[in-house]
Every structure is written in structure tokens, then in C-alpha cells.
Design a protein around this motif. Structure first.
Motif, short mmCIF file in Angstrom:
data_model
loop_
_atom_site.label_atom_id
_atom_site.label_comp_id
_atom_site.label_asym_id
_atom_site.label_seq_id
_atom_site.Cartn_x
_atom_site.Cartn_y
_atom_site.Cartn_z
N ALA A 164 26.13 6.90 -18.40
CA ALA A 164 26.74 6.69 -17.09
C ALA A 164 27.89 7.67 -16.87
O ALA A 164 28.65 7.97 -17.79
CB ALA A 164 27.25 5.26 -16.98
N VAL A 165 28.00 8.16 -15.64
CA VAL A 165 29.10 9.07 -15.25
C VAL A 165 29.72 8.52 -13.96
O VAL A 165 29.30 8.87 -12.87
CB VAL A 165 28.59 10.51 -15.04
N PRO A 166 30.73 7.64 -14.06
CA PRO A 166 31.32 7.05 -12.85
C PRO A 166 32.17 8.06 -12.09
O PRO A 166 33.01 8.75 -12.65
CB PRO A 166 32.20 5.93 -13.41
N PHE B 30 26.04 0.32 -13.77
CA PHE B 30 26.58 0.80 -15.04
C PHE B 30 25.79 0.22 -16.21
O PHE B 30 25.36 0.96 -17.11
CB PHE B 30 28.06 0.41 -15.16
N PHE B 31 25.59 -1.08 -16.21
CA PHE B 31 24.84 -1.69 -17.31
C PHE B 31 23.36 -1.34 -17.24
O PHE B 31 22.68 -1.28 -18.27
CB PHE B 31 25.07 -3.20 -17.34
N ALA C 143 27.92 6.03 -24.51
CA ALA C 143 27.74 5.05 -23.44
C ALA C 143 28.02 5.67 -22.08
O ALA C 143 27.21 5.55 -21.16
CB ALA C 143 28.66 3.85 -23.66
N PHE C 144 29.19 6.34 -21.94
CA PHE C 144 29.47 6.98 -20.66
C PHE C 144 30.50 8.08 -20.81
O PHE C 144 31.15 8.21 -21.86
CB PHE C 144 29.86 5.96 -19.59
N LEU C 145 30.59 8.90 -19.77
CA LEU C 145 31.56 9.98 -19.70
C LEU C 145 32.65 9.60 -18.71
O LEU C 145 32.36 9.31 -17.55
CB LEU C 145 30.90 11.29 -19.25
N GLU D 67 19.73 11.00 -20.40
CA GLU D 67 20.16 11.76 -19.23
C GLU D 67 21.50 11.22 -18.72
O GLU D 67 21.82 10.05 -18.90
CB GLU D 67 19.12 11.67 -18.12
N ARG D 68 22.25 12.09 -18.05
CA ARG D 68 23.49 11.65 -17.42
C ARG D 68 23.17 11.20 -16.00
O ARG D 68 22.49 11.91 -15.25
CB ARG D 68 24.54 12.77 -17.37
N VAL D 69 23.67 10.00 -15.65
CA VAL D 69 23.42 9.42 -14.34
C VAL D 69 24.76 9.25 -13.64
O VAL D 69 25.62 8.47 -14.08
CB VAL D 69 22.70 8.06 -14.45
#
Length: 647
Positions: free
Chosen positions: A91-93, A81-82, A169-171, A65-67
Motif C-alpha cells: 500500500a502507498v497512501p 489498505f487491508f 506492508a506499505f510505503l 506491486e505497489r498500489v
């Protein structure tokens, strides 16, 4: 040069290795006000926090899932993040919006990423919860406070995620609020590959120390402030962007106090340090430990580098410490970098020839001085290509910068056509795939020089702003502004990029152009935290467009510079301040209103006569930097505590 953690194939393995072999080593220190230590994390603590957050996410079936990570500056973001990576989530910062500012961008990113969970701090959650409850698009998103859900009871609940080097890992979102955001898909392999390139290029070693005020949700701030120190196994000292912008000296004081070896920022930050510090303040600094001062994310100016060396050379700063570089989120971060301990490379070229995409030695006023962005890093490849023919450029020709290598991201999230066009380009002769950067440049004696952009990004103070976002804000100001008939772009004014807005006015609508201009300046400052340099109203039907009806922003920019637009009304910010008048303290002025007018004029870089206290500050187009500077000056002089949002 060795790094014992190089064997890890994911960021999870890397942090777990650090926690096992260097548990007590300090990983991150956060300076809450730019000076006082507010929080610290060693590797064991970071690993423990990440496992607890991950265990909670795993209980929610968050794997894959995107968080959305909605964190203010601080170490909570790093743990969260980790925690996502430890849970196998993506992760979606994103930076938290202030009031309604940036809310459209947040909505667009939530919709595009299909984030089902938003994590933040308890304090931020209390502030944003009413917005989420009132916004239909956000009602089904689960809100979590990572500093509340984490507990010791979760220590033994975590299960190692099923991820490998190719896992997402992340967007990293690069776009704005127009409903077309682009999430760059970064895998564990991308991130570790770029970290290895940077580590080797700048000659890092485990004994190094890093200081950063760059926002961690931004690609440069994340890669340099969080990932590179983790990869190298050295401490990172972080501070908030607001602390630096309010008081640039705090950055240099932190470098002095912690004996930092590596730190950096966009070009504007070095310029700000020169302008906002005094000889007396500089005398207390010791910058001799600073061996890598990277400079990227916006055009690098030799005049700035020279001024910085002149101002801070007596503090131990060496010209050879400057490290010009070039990169972009689509390549994880760094693409090219300078030779460590080598002076910056520059080249003077003929400005007119450059417009025709030719590199010719230049002299005098018709020349342009370019600073090199370093050389190709590691095993990746950089080629200069004719954008239309896709033929490789000959020496002395300017073309689009194409990049190939392991650092190149997997593409844009759920945008197959755009991914194919941008990330899977091939030369006409066959070789590929390459990433098309959209940036123009040339290579001379192995040095990459960036000369401009094919894409229409507006880059001010190191941050990307998409012109269509700004143009939409302008259109909403009044029905007299013709939709789809305006342009936003930047121009160089006294060595600094400034925003220009061009808009067609519907001649059938009665409107006061002065009122309309004030509305536009205020709206752009409020929505985008940008100060407008010029607003140009042009005759209906005269904005340059392609045959298919698209705005030709480069043609608008050229018309503005040459004075060939069909202008019906124009305003430009007056940047000529009266340097002969002394800057008085509040005590010397003896009058609060007079002193405030002086400080507003300084923050806006505008003549004192143009400041009227009866007008709302928003009408002056106060951007984020000017607002922070003004807030700091007022608080320091009066002892009052002010909210930046109130400006």
C-alpha cells in the motif's frame, strides 16, 4: 496486561483473528461532518471488504506491486489498505490532489514507487480520471474504484497471501514534489512492534475508545487512528481533518459523546481549541474520560498545555492526561513517551548555551523552556551522538538522537545509499546499527528533550514541509528570483511556527518587489497550503552557502532573527489585530462587504485596514486552515454552500 491477538505475526493475521473472535465488535465509526455518523465497520465487515478487494487485486496479479491509495477521509481507505495487505500488495497512501495542487508530489511518488495501480472511491475516480488521462506519466496506471469492483461474488475467490513478519506492508512517503521523494519501508514486524510499544506505554486496555481527526495517510493518523485500535481491540471514532479545522469544538464534542479515553494531535490543535471555543460552549463538555491526550509531531509548548488545562479543567480534563511524545515515520511512529498519569516534565535552559549544544540551567529572558518528550519505550535504545565524530555525548551535551529497535523501518524504498547513511549508522566505538533521526536533543534524568533539527524540515501545524519544495515554488514566480539562491525556514512567532522566505533578486531584472512578494505569497499558499509570515529579498550573491554551494538555511534563519541579512526589500505579516473592536455578526454589521472584510481579517490574523475586497484571496496567502475557518463562518452566517477549492 494482556492482548489475545499478540500471537499474530502480520496485520493480516491480526485482523483475521479479530474477525473470527470478535466479528460483531465495532471497529471504526466515521463522523461525516464531525457530528453525524456517516459509516461504521465491525471486524467481520472489515475483513469481508478486505478479502473482496484483495481477490480483485489478486486477479490482476498485484502481489508485490505497489498500489497507490488515493482516498478522501472515510472508512473506504481502511478497507482498501487491508485489501492491499490481504492481496500481498504494498500500500502507498497519498492524499488526493485538489485541482492541480499537489499533483507534482503525486507524480513524484508514482514514479518513485513505480505504482502500477491506483485505488480510490468511485466519486474521487471520476474527478481525477481526466488528470490521469492528460498526464503522460499516469497514462499506463490502472485506476480502480474499490467501492465499485467489490462484490459478493468475490467472497470465495480470496487466497491467503504468502507474507510473513518481514514482508513489506506499505510505503510511508515523507518527501515532497522535488523529484526526490522518500518512501519509508514499513514491514509487518515494524508496525506490530511499534503498536505493542504504544499499547504498553499508554496502558491501553480492550475497553478503551479512541477519537481522531488526524489524516490517515499521515504516520500519526494511521498508527494512532487505525492500527492501535485494531491492535488493542477497541473502537476508533474518526472524523475528517476539515471538520476539526472548521470547528475545533467538534473534536472535543466527539470525545465527550463517545467517552473516549485516548486522543491527541500536534500542539497547534490544543492551542486552536482554546482560541476557537467560548466558555458557554465548554460548559457542555465532559472530558473526564480522556486519560491519554498525546501531543507530538511538532514542538510542544508548556504555555499551550497550561492554557488548555485552564480552559478545559472545569470540563473534567486533567493535566496528568497530557502525554508528550516524540516519533518519526522512519521509526514507524513513537520513539519516546511520557509516564501515564504523570504531569508533563519541563526544563528551563540557557538559550545561548543551547545554541552551542550545551545544557545549562537558564533564567529570565535569555532562557528557553523545553517540554520533555518522555522516556525510551520497551527494549529499544536511544543514544545522543555527536553528528560529526559519532561519539556518544556526555551528560549536559546536545547531539543527534539515534534510535535502535524493532520499530526502526527497513529503510527508504530503492535508495540504498541513503538507507545506509540513515538507517545503518554505527558509533565510532562500534555499536549499531542505529537510525539517525536528524533531530537534536539531550536526555536528562531519563527524559528526552528535543531541541531542534539537523535536517532542514519546516514543521508547521504538525506537518513536514521540505524547504527545497517551497524554494522551487518561489523560484518559479519570476525570472528575477535567482535559482538556487533562496531559503525557506520557520521561526517562532508568539509561540507558533511561521514560514519565512528569503530570496536573492537579480539586480539586472526590473521588477516591482511588491508585486513579486504578492506572487510568492499566493504561489506558496496555492502549492503548499501555507501562509507566509515574512518575505525577504536580499542582495545578489549574499545568501549564505557552504563551500560546495549548498544553501545554509540555518545561517539564513540566524541572519533573519539577528537582522544581519543584506536586505533590499522586506515584508512581514502584521499580526497585531485590534482587540478593542467587537466582532460583529452579519446581522449586526448590516453590510455583507463590511462583514466579509472583518471575517477575512480574523482568518488571516491581520488588521482590518489591510484587507481589500478587490484583491483575490490568494494574494493574502490564505492557507488551508484559514480557508476552512473562513468557509465555515461564511456558510454558517449566510446559509451558502461553498467549495474550499474556490478559496
Amino acid at each position: 496486561m494482556t492482548n489475545d491477538a499478540l500471537s499474530g505475526s502480520t496485520l493480516v493475521e491480526l485482523l483475521r483473528w479479530r474477525a473470527e473472535h470478535q466479528p460483531e465488535q465495532l471497529a471504526h465509526t466515521f463522523l461525516g461532518d464531525g457530528d453525524t455518523v456517516a459509516d461504521t465497520l465491525n471486524y467481520a465487515q472489515l475483513d469481508r471488504h478486505a478479502r473482496r478487494i484483495a481477490a480483485h487485486l489478486q486477479s490482476l496479479d498485484a502481489a508485490g506491486e505497489r498500489v497507490l491509495l488515493l482516498y478522501p477521509p472515510g472508512l473506504e481507505f481502511i478497507s482498501a489498505f487491508f485489501g492491499c495487505l490481504y492481496a500481498g500488495a504494498v500500500a502507498v497512501p497519498v492524499y488526493p490532489p485538489r485541482r492541480n495542487r499537489n499533483l507534482l508530489r503525486l507524480l513524484a511518488i508514482v514514479a518513485d514507487s513505480e505504482s502500477s495501480i491506483v485505488m480510490t472511491t468511485g466519486a474521487t475516480l471520476a474527478r481525477v480520471q481526466p488528470w490521469f488521462a492528460e498526464t503522460p506519466q499516469l497514462k499506463n496506471v490502472r485506476l480502480l474504484a474499490s467501492d465499485v469492483v467489490v462484490s459478493e461474488s468475490l467472497d470465495h475467490e480470496w487466497l491467503a497471501p504468502d507474507v510473513d513478519s518481514g514482508s513489506l506492508a506499505f510505503l510511508q512517503y515523507t518527501s515532497g514534489s522535488t523529484g526526490r521523494p522518500k518512501g519509508v519501508m514499513l514491514t509487518h514486524e515494524n508496525l506490530l512492534a511499534n503498536a505493542a510499544l504504544v499499547y504498553a506505554a499508554v496502558g491501553h486496555a480492550p475497553g478503551d475508545k479512541y477519537v481522531s481527526w488526524l489524516p490517515t495517510f499521515h504516520d500519526m493518523g494511521f498508527m494512532a487512528g487505525i492500527l492501535q485500535p485494531l491492535y488493542g481491540g477497541f473502537e476508533s471514532v474518526l472524523m475528517s481533518p476539515a471538520s476539526f479545522l472548521q470547528r475545533p469544538l467538534s473534536w472535543l464534542e466527539a470525545i465527550t459523546r463517545y467517552r473516549a479515553t485516548t486522543s491527541g494531535a500536534p500542539n497547534f490543535a490544543y492551542e486552536l481549541c482554546v482560541r476557537k471555543t467560548t466558555p458557554e460552549q465548554r460548559a457542555a463538555l465532559d472530558l473526564s474520560s480522556w486519560t491519554v491526550a498525546f501531543n507530538g509531531a511538532e514542538p510542544i509548548r508548556l504555555e499551550t498545555l497550561e492554557r488548555f488545562v485552564e480552559a478545559f479543567g472545569p470540563c473534567g480534563f486533567r493535566r496528568e492526561a497530557f502525554y508528550p511524545c516524540y516519533g518519526l515515520a522512519e521509526a514507524t511512529l513513537m520513539v519516546s513517551g511520557s509516564l501515564k498519569d504523570g504531569a508533563p516534565v519541563s526544563k528551563r535552559v540557557d538559550a545561548k548555551a543551547l545554541l552551542d549544544h550545551h545544557v545549562v540551567e537558564g533564567l529570565g529572558e535569555d532562557s528557553r523552556l523545553l517540554v520533555g518528550c518522555g522516556r525510551n519505550l520497551g527494549s529499544q535504545k536511544i543514544v545522543i551522538v555527536h553528528p560529526q565524530t559519532r561519539l556518544e555525548c556526555a551528560p549536559g551535551e546536545v547531539g543527534e538522537i539515534w534510535v535502535a529497535g524493532t520499530s526502526v523501518a527497513a529503510g527508504y524504498w530503492r535508495k540504498a545509499a541513503l538507507t545506509e547513511e540513515t538507517f545503518h549508522a554505527h558509533l565510532a566505538s562500534g555499536p549499531g546499527p542505529y537510525l539517525r533521526t536528524g533531530d537534536l536533543g539531550f536526555i536528562d534524568a531519563g527524559e528526552l528533550f528535543v531541541t531542534g533539527r539537523l535536517k532542514d524540515l519546516v514543521i508547521i501545524r504538525g506537518f513536514n514541509h521540505y524547504p527545497q519544495d517551497i524554494e522551487l515554488t518561489v523560484e518559479k514566480c519570476d525570472r528575477a528570483i535567482r535559482p538556487g539562491c533562496g531559503a525557506a525556514f520557520s521561526v517562532d512567532v508568539n509561540g507558533e511556527e511561521r514560514l519565512v522566505l528569503v530570496a536573492e533578486v537579480d539586480q539586472r531584472v526590473a521588477v516591482d518587489l511588491n508585486d513579486l512578494r504578492e506572487c510568492i505569497i499566493s504561489a506558496v499558499a496555492e502549492e503548499h497550503e501555507l501562509q507566509t509570515y515574512a518575505v525577504v529579498f536580499i542582495r545578489q550573491g549574499s545568501v549564505p552557502k557552504t563551500s560546495s554551494g549548498k544553501i545554509q538555511r540555518h545561517a539564513c534563519q540566524k541572519g533573519f532573527l539577528e537582522g544581519s541579512l543584506e536586505v533590499v526589500g522586506e515584508w512581514r505579516q502584521d499580526l497585531t489585530t485590534d482587540d478593542s473592536s467587537a466582532v460583529l455578526s452579519l446581522e449586526e454589521t448590516g453590510d455583507l462587504e463590511s462583514w466579509l472584510r472583518q471575517e477575512i481579517a480574523r482568518a488571516l490574523q491581520t488588521p482590518l485596514a489591510q484587507v481589500e475586497l478587490e484583491k483575490p484571496l490568494a494574494q493574502y496567502g490564505l492557507d488551508s486552515l484559514a480557508a476552512l475557518e473562513l468557509t465555515y463562518r461564511i456558510e454558517t452566517a449566510t446559509g451558502a454552500s461553498l467549495s474550499v477549492a474556490s478559496f
